[in-house]
Design a protein around this motif. Structure first.
Motif, PDB file in Angstrom:
ATOM      1  N   LEU A  74       0.827  -1.215   0.000  1.00 30.27           N
ATOM      2  CA  LEU A  74       0.000   0.000   0.000  1.00 30.27           C
ATOM      3  C   LEU A  74       0.859   1.261   0.000  1.00 30.27           C
ATOM      4  CD1 LEU A  74      -2.860  -0.955   2.484  1.00 30.27           C
ATOM      5  CD2 LEU A  74      -3.095  -0.527   0.035  1.00 30.27           C
ATOM      6  N   MET A  75       1.947   1.255   0.765  1.00 32.52           N
ATOM      7  CA  MET A  75       2.817   2.432   0.811  1.00 32.52           C
ATOM      8  C   MET A  75       3.505   2.643  -0.529  1.00 32.52           C
ATOM      9  SD  MET A  75       3.587   4.851   2.906  1.00 32.52           S
ATOM     10  CE  MET A  75       3.820   6.169   1.720  1.00 32.52           C
ATOM     11  N   ASP A  76       3.929   1.564  -1.163  1.00 34.40           N
ATOM     12  CA  ASP A  76       4.537   1.650  -2.491  1.00 34.40           C
ATOM     13  C   ASP A  76       3.543   2.257  -3.487  1.00 34.40           C
ATOM     14  OD1 ASP A  76       6.542   1.129  -4.523  1.00 34.40           O
ATOM     15  OD2 ASP A  76       5.336  -0.603  -5.123  1.00 34.40           O
ATOM     16  N   CYS A  79       3.006   6.023  -2.793  1.00 31.79           N
ATOM     17  CA  CYS A  79       4.135   6.825  -3.277  1.00 31.79           C
ATOM     18  C   CYS A  79       4.071   7.008  -4.794  1.00 31.79           C
ATOM     19  CB  CYS A  79       5.459   6.185  -2.876  1.00 31.79           C
ATOM     20  SG  CYS A  79       5.812   6.290  -1.117  1.00 31.79           S
ATOM     21  N   LYS A  80       3.798   5.938  -5.513  1.00 34.73           N
ATOM     22  CA  LYS A  80       3.708   6.030  -6.977  1.00 34.73           C
ATOM     23  C   LYS A  80       2.562   6.952  -7.396  1.00 34.73           C
ATOM     24  CE  LYS A  80       5.759   1.548  -7.995  1.00 34.73           C
ATOM     25  NZ  LYS A  80       5.498   0.130  -8.263  1.00 34.73           N
ATOM     26  N   LEU A  81       1.422   6.823  -6.714  1.00 33.75           N
ATOM     27  CA  LEU A  81       0.254   7.653  -7.009  1.00 33.75           C
ATOM     28  C   LEU A  81       0.565   9.134  -6.805  1.00 33.75           C
ATOM     29  CD1 LEU A  81      -2.848   7.742  -7.633  1.00 33.75           C
ATOM     30  CD2 LEU A  81      -3.192   7.591  -5.161  1.00 33.75           C
ATOM     31  N   CYS A  82       1.451   9.420  -5.846  1.00 33.71           N
ATOM     32  CA  CYS A  82       1.773  10.810  -5.488  1.00 33.71           C
ATOM     33  C   CYS A  82       3.115  11.250  -6.064  1.00 33.71           C
ATOM     34  CB  CYS A  82       1.756  10.957  -3.966  1.00 33.71           C
ATOM     35  SG  CYS A  82       0.141  10.604  -3.249  1.00 33.71           S
ATOM     36  N   ASP A  83       3.460  10.722  -7.232  1.00 30.42           N
ATOM     37  CA  ASP A  83       4.677  11.108  -7.957  1.00 30.42           C
ATOM     38  C   ASP A  83       5.943  10.945  -7.123  1.00 30.42           C
ATOM     39  OD1 ASP A  83       3.035  11.826 -10.101  1.00 30.42           O
ATOM     40  OD2 ASP A  83       2.824  13.880  -9.358  1.00 30.42           O
TER      41      ASP A  83
END
Length: 195
Positions: A74-76, A79-83
């Motif tokens: 979920l954290m990965d 992070c990807k979702l938020c650039d």
């Protein structure tokens, strides 16, 4: 998870399960350059290469009580979702470091949340671990070294209600002061430029 403090707590619990005796937690907020970052570094038993290669897969976990491990996955994804990026480095017998970076102003970035309460739950529950917590906001930094606090407490546990409440307030006040100091510097700089 709706708050980054809960992600941070979940990852720190991995360090606890990894038998760490020292855990350093850093939170860095730099709105001026659009970065929010947190890192957790421990001296635990580390992660073997095979597990490290698969660790972001939600169907990979070292826990025997369940077959999925959603926290890191979920954290990965967040992070990807938020650039941003999510990196884990580890060496067996040495320790593990996790670094999560997100765009500070990204509309999907979860708020930090109640970091002080999350930290105090961790600190009070694992009193034998040496925790250091560093929080930076722009150019201002607050450092909490629990080893120093424990020396002053002279054996009184962090879970004692008075100690718990004092430390909780101390963390909250210092984080708030970091932001006020930065706001004051920004206001002064703006005023100086208009003269």
């Amino acid at each position: 998870m709706k708050e980054l403090s809960l992600h941070l707590l979940d990852i720190a619990m991995n360090s606890v399960r990894g038998e760490a005796t020292k855990i350093d937690i850093d939170v860095m907020e730099k709105p001026s350059i659009n970065i929010f970052e947190f890192s957790i570094k421990d001296n635990g038993k580390g992660i073997d290469k095979e597990m490290l290669h698969q660790i972001k897969n939600p169907f990979t976990t070292s826990r025997t009580t369940r077959k999925v491990g959603l926290g890191i996955s979920l954290m990965d994804s967040t992070c990807k979702l938020c650039d941003g990026t999510f990196d884990i480095s580890s060496e067996q017998g040495v320790g593990t470091k996790v670094v999560a970076t997100l765009a500070y102003n990204h509309i999907d970035r979860p708020p930090l949340g109640d970091i002080a309460t999350s930290l105090m739950g961790l600190f009070a529950s694992y009193d034998q671990i040496l925790f250091k917590y560093k929080h930076s906001y722009e150019d201002n930094t607050f450092l909490l070294d629990l080893d120093e606090i424990k020396k002053v407490l002279d054996g009184m546990p962090l879970s004692h209600p008075d100690v718990y409440q004092w430390t909780l307030n101390y963390i909250n006040e210092n984080i708030n002061d970091l932001k006020k100091e930065s706001d004051n510097k920004l206001t002064k700089t703006t005023l100086d430029k208009t003269k």
